[in-house]
Design an enzyme around this catalytic site. Structure first.
Site, PDB file in Angstrom:
ATOM      1  N   ASP A 139       0.821  -1.217   0.000  1.00 34.85           N
ATOM      2  CA  ASP A 139       0.000   0.000   0.000  1.00 34.85           C
ATOM      3  C   ASP A 139       0.854   1.267   0.000  1.00 34.85           C
ATOM      4  O   ASP A 139       1.463   1.597   1.014  1.00 34.85           O
ATOM      5  CB  ASP A 139      -0.910  -0.050   1.238  1.00 34.85           C
ATOM      6  CG  ASP A 139      -1.825   1.149   1.361  1.00 34.85           C
ATOM      7  OD1 ASP A 139      -1.970   1.905   0.376  1.00 34.85           O
ATOM      8  OD2 ASP A 139      -2.410   1.330   2.444  1.00 34.85           O
ATOM      9  N   ASP A 189      -1.879   6.054  -5.112  1.00 34.04           N
ATOM     10  CA  ASP A 189      -2.140   5.130  -3.997  1.00 34.04           C
ATOM     11  C   ASP A 189      -2.507   3.734  -4.495  1.00 34.04           C
ATOM     12  O   ASP A 189      -3.614   3.509  -4.969  1.00 34.04           O
ATOM     13  CB  ASP A 189      -3.281   5.712  -3.131  1.00 34.04           C
ATOM     14  CG  ASP A 189      -3.601   4.847  -1.918  1.00 34.04           C
ATOM     15  OD1 ASP A 189      -3.012   3.762  -1.765  1.00 34.04           O
ATOM     16  OD2 ASP A 189      -4.460   5.253  -1.113  1.00 34.04           O
TER      17      ASP A 189
END
Length: 409
Positions: A117, A295
């Site tokens: 992530d 992201d």
């Protein structure tokens, strides 16, 4: 440092390490329609992730970041959606939406399946003493690792509706595809919400900057780079329906062509954020001069509600589909050509990657992968998740303090 691929075969000096990532599931059901429940659930998780990041920044610096407006309330799943969902057969619920891969922790090493992530900065996995963790999950047993050490303090995050994870803090050896970090800080959670317990992954490995670390420590890749486990303090993603890969220690030249177009990270908030973006529809810039966070832990693209409204206004016959979720539709027969530009090339999003499917079979109205949502990031920051990243080769460079894009081969 060399990383051996097979017995006796040494990689060239500039080589890094490849981690294969299985396909991520989507918000399109098998019948081609939009999985509204799943998308709303994902948005809830993302709103709360960014809320948590703001709280982490405040914990680390005693103040909120520059330009901070207000802390969004903790998001919850809409009750009526949950009720509807409970009546549906569970077989519809595929795996959650993450780009997962294996990492190893401890001596002897134990394998964990984690979500990579770029929008968070901590590593956490289940503890062997976790009471609510699913039995199928890998668990960390500190006393079973000769290199593990317990540290003071506790870790706590709240990601989605009641989806919190709490537990003690440890250091140990963490290896990702042959790249090693010794004395890496992480949390072994002793409780996780029922919602996370159903998730097929064991935990999360954050790839953002230390300033949003809840552990107040360097994330894995920062540690590994400082320990010279990689030659280049950069990592890169190819995210696609097949052949997805995370590359640690530079870029994988076999996956892209032409030069990498780099843009400087524009803030010290802790995100991979680049500025001067414009959003284009059918070749024309319709919103410009905004910041973008790249992201990998987000599937949907999000922008401030007013900006996203202006964006869809430029698409003929688009309509607001779900006000609270911020989703819009466009005519399936006439998909818009969508691109983002940071002053260099226009990076196009394929028609497939801009479409979550029809609102219902035969409606002719398709849901766009850009949604309007207040993530507490202010009115000039957009969040580009994998609906964007799947169209480019994405490079995240600590050494250049930049994010780069290149054309996929």
């Amino acid at each position: 440092m060399h990383h051996s691929v097979s017995a006796g075969l040494q990689l060239p000096e500039d080589a890094g390490v490849r981690i294969q990532l299985p396909k991520r599931s989507s918000f399109t059901k098998q019948d081609g329609t939009f999985d509204h429940f799943k998308a709303v659930k994902h948005t809830t998780k993302i709103v709360n992730k960014y809320r948590q990041n703001l709280l982490n920044f405040q914990l680390n610096f005693g103040t909120f970041p520059p330009g901070f407006v207000s802390l969004p309330p903790l998001a919850a799943y809409p009750e009526e959606e949950l009720e509807k969902r409970q009546k549906e057969p569970l077989a519809d619920e595929e795996d959650d939406v993450e780009w997962a891969g294996n990492i190893k922790i401890g001596t002897p090493p134990k394998t964990f399946l984690i979500d990579f992530d770029t929008g968070s900065a901590d590593l956490w996995i289940p503890s062997s003493s976790c009471s609510h963790c699913a039995s199928s999950k890998s668990k960390y047993h500190n006393s079973a690792s000769s290199t593990g050490a317990k540290k003071s303090g506790t870790f706590e995050i709240r990601y989605a509706d009641g989806s919190n994870a709490t537990g003690p803090i440890y250091t140990d050896t963490v290896t990702v595809g042959g790249v090693k970090a010794t004395g890496q800080y992480f949390a072994a959670v002793t409780s996780e919400s029922p919602n996370f317990a159903q998730d097929p992954i064991d935990g999360v490995l954050g790839l953002a900057f230390p300033s949003i670390s809840r552990l107040r420590q360097n994330p894995f890749f920062v540690t590994a780079s400082a320990q010279k486990s990689v030659n280049d303090a950069a990592f890169a993603f190819k995210l696609a329906s097949n052949g997805s890969e995370l590359y640690l220690g530079g870029t994988d030249a076999s996956l892209y062509e032409g030069a990498v177009e780099y843009h400087n990270v524009s803030s010290t908030i802790g995100y991979w954020i680049i500025n001067g973006a414009s959003a284009e529809v059918n070749g024309k810039s319709v919103v410009s001069g905004f910041d973008t966070i790249i992201d990998s832990g987000t599937s949907i693209m999000y922008g401030p509600p007013a900006a996203v409204q202006a964006f869809y206004k430029a698409i003929p016959n688009s309509k607001l589909y779900d006000e609270s979720g911020g989703f819009y539709t466009f005519p399936c027969r006439n998909p818009p050509q969508v691109a983002f530009n940071w002053g260099g090339k226009s990076w196009t999003i394929s028609a497939e990657n801009f479409n979550f499917g029809e609102t219902e079979q035969g409606s002719g109205e398709c849901v766009g992968t850009l949604a309007g949502q207040d993530l507490g990031l202010g009115d000039n920051t957009w969040l580009l998740g994998d609906s964007f990243m799947k169209n480019v080769y994405s490079v995240f460079s600590f050494s250049k303090n930049a994010v780069g894009f290149a054309a996929l081969k």
